[in-house]
Design an enzyme around this catalytic site. Structure first.
Site, PDB file in Angstrom:
ATOM      1  CG  ASN A   1      -1.995  -0.947   1.269  1.00 28.33           C
ATOM      2  OD1 ASN A   1      -2.444  -1.399   0.220  1.00 28.33           O
ATOM      3  ND2 ASN A   1      -2.445  -1.318   2.457  1.00 28.33           N
ATOM      4  CB  ALA A   2       0.521   4.638  -1.195  1.00 26.03           C
TER       5      ALA A   2
ATOM      6  N   GLY B   1       1.413  -1.264   3.734  1.00 27.93           N
ATOM      7  CA  GLY B   1       0.796  -2.560   3.458  1.00 27.93           C
ATOM      8  C   GLY B   1       1.435  -3.595   4.355  1.00 27.93           C
TER       9      GLY B   1
ATOM     10  N   GLY C   1       1.896  -6.766   4.154  1.00 25.88           N
ATOM     11  CA  GLY C   1       2.841  -7.658   3.509  1.00 25.88           C
ATOM     12  C   GLY C   1       4.165  -6.978   3.201  1.00 25.88           C
TER      13      GLY C   1
ATOM     14  CG  ASN D   1      -3.832  -7.409  17.812  1.00 21.36           C
ATOM     15  OD1 ASN D   1      -4.883  -8.035  17.966  1.00 21.36           O
ATOM     16  ND2 ASN D   1      -3.750  -6.365  17.015  1.00 21.36           N
TER      17      ASN D   1
ATOM     18  CG  ASP E   1       3.290   6.640  13.484  1.00 17.23           C
ATOM     19  OD1 ASP E   1       2.345   5.900  13.811  1.00 17.23           O
ATOM     20  OD2 ASP E   1       3.440   7.084  12.331  1.00 17.23           O
TER      21      ASP E   1
ATOM     22  CG  ASP F   1       2.829  -4.921   9.559  1.00 17.33           C
ATOM     23  OD1 ASP F   1       2.158  -5.939   9.839  1.00 17.33           O
ATOM     24  OD2 ASP F   1       2.334  -3.904   9.051  1.00 17.33           O
TER      25      ASP F   1
END
Length: 297
Positions: A21-22, A49, A51, A193, A245, A251
Site C-alpha cells: 500500500n501507499a 501494506g 505484507g 494481537n 508512531d 509488522d
C-alpha cells in the site's frame, strides 16, 4: 518443520505473500466524531501494506526476501515498487495490475496511536492462480509470511503451497477475519494481537493451540508478547521507549520474527529479538521508514 532451511540451500530466508500500500498519513490533535471536521498536519505519503512492511522489516535486518502480490498502475503503484526494490526485496513476483494501488488512510494522535482505513485496490486481485504460478518461489523459501490484506483464497493457497514445499508458515491474522481450520493448522506460528486473539474466541495461548495452530505468538504492544509451542509458554518483555508512531510496529515484529526463525532461532528467542525490533519501530514516524537495520538496533 526443520529450522534454518535458508542455511541449507534455500535462496530466500523469507517470502511474503501479501499487500503493498501507499500510506497516506495525517497527524491530528484528536480524531473527529461523527459529522465533525478537525484540522490535521500536512499529508505525508509512506510505503506500507502489511505484507510489504513485513518484507522490508526482514530485508532491513539483512534477510534475503522476496515478495508476491499486486501493485497498481497509478503513481502509488510506482512508488511502492521503487521502495521495495530500494530495500533489496525481490519484486519479480509483484504483478502489475491495471488500476489503483492499495492505499491506507491513517490518522495519528499525539500519543502515537493510529486509526487506519484501507482501500485494497490491486491487493484485492491477488489470486490462487498467482500463487500457483509462483510455486518455485515458495520452494526457495525457508519461511513464508502471510496476512489478510489479500483475498483469503489466495492466503490459504499460499499456506498450502508453502507447506507442500517444506517452508515454515507464519500467519498474522490481521485484519481479524474468520479463516478455515486448515489455515490455522498450518501456522507455525499463528501471530495475533490481543484483539485478534479474542476474535478467535480465546485470548489464552493454550486456547489458540487448541484451535490447531502448531505454535502461537500473542503480541501485547508495550507489554511485549507471549509465545507458546511444544516447549511451553514464555513471556517476552518489550524494551521501554518513547512512542512517536505505532504504525507498522506489529509488522516490524512479525518480519523480524520470520527472519530469525528462518535463521534457526527457536520461537522464544526469535520473539525476543522481534520485540526489540518492534520497539525500535515506534520511535519514528511511518511504517517502513521507522524500521531499523541491525546496526541501528
Amino acid at each position: 518443520m526443520t529450522e534454518g532451511l535458508s542455511g541449507r540451500g534455500r535462496a530466500y530466508d523469507v517470502v511474503v505473500a501479501g499487500s503493498v500500500n501507499a500510506d497516506l498519513v495525517v497527524r491530528v490533535e484528536r480524531r473527529p466524531g461523527a459529522g465533525e471536521t478537525v484540522l490535521g498536519s500536512d499529508l505525508v505519503t509512506h510505503p506500507g501494506g502489511k505484507g510489504a512492511n513485513q518484507a522490508v522489516a526482514a530485508a532491513r535486518l539483512g534477510g534475503r526476501v522476496a515478495f508476491l502480490g499486486r501493485a497498481g498502475t497509478d503513481g502509488h503503484g510506482d512508488f511502492v515498487r521503487e521502495t521495495l526494490r530500494g530495500d533489496g526485496v525481490d519484486t519479480g513476483h509483484l504483478i502489475t495490475t491495471p488500476g489503483a494501488n492499495g492505499v491506507a488512510l491513517i490518522t495519528v494522535d499525539p500519543s502515537g496511536d493510529n486509526s487506519i482505513i484501507v482501500s485494497p485496490g490491486a491487493n484485492a486481485k491477488v489470486t490462487e492462480q498467482d500463487v500457483a504460478a509462483a510455486r518455485s518461489l515458495f520452494a526457495e523459501a525457508a519461511v513464508v509470511s502471510l496476512q489478510l490484506e489479500i483475498p483469503l483464497d489466495a492466503v490459504v493457497a499460499a499456506a498450502r503451497t508453502a507447506a507442500e514445499e517444506g517452508a515454515r508458515v507464519v500467519f498474522n491474522l490481521s485484519p481479524a477475519a474468520d479463516v478455515p481450520d486448515e489455515l490455522i493448522a498450518l501456522c507455525d506460528p499463528l501471530v495475533v494481537n490481543e484483539h485478534e486473539a479474542e476474535f478467535l474466541g480465546d485470548a489464552r495461548p493454550a486456547g489458540l493451540l487448541a484451535r490447531g495452530a502448531r505454535s502461537v505468538v500473542i503480541t501485547r504492544g508495550a507489554d511485549g508478547a507471549v509465545v507458546a509451542d511444544a516447549r511451553g509458554v514464555t513471556e517476552v518483555p518489550s524494551p521501554k521507549v518513547d512512542v512517536v508512531d505505532t504504525t507498522g510496529a506489529g509488522d516490524a515484529f512479525t518480519g523480524a520474527l520470520c527472519l530469525r526463525l528462518a535463521q534457526g532461532d527457536d520461537l522464544a528467542t526469535a520473539a525476543r529479538f522481534a520485540a526489540r525490533v518492534g520497539a525500535a519501530a515506534v520511535r519514528g514516524e511511518g511504517a517502513q521508514s521507522s524500521f531499523p537495520t541491525l546496526e541501528e538496533l
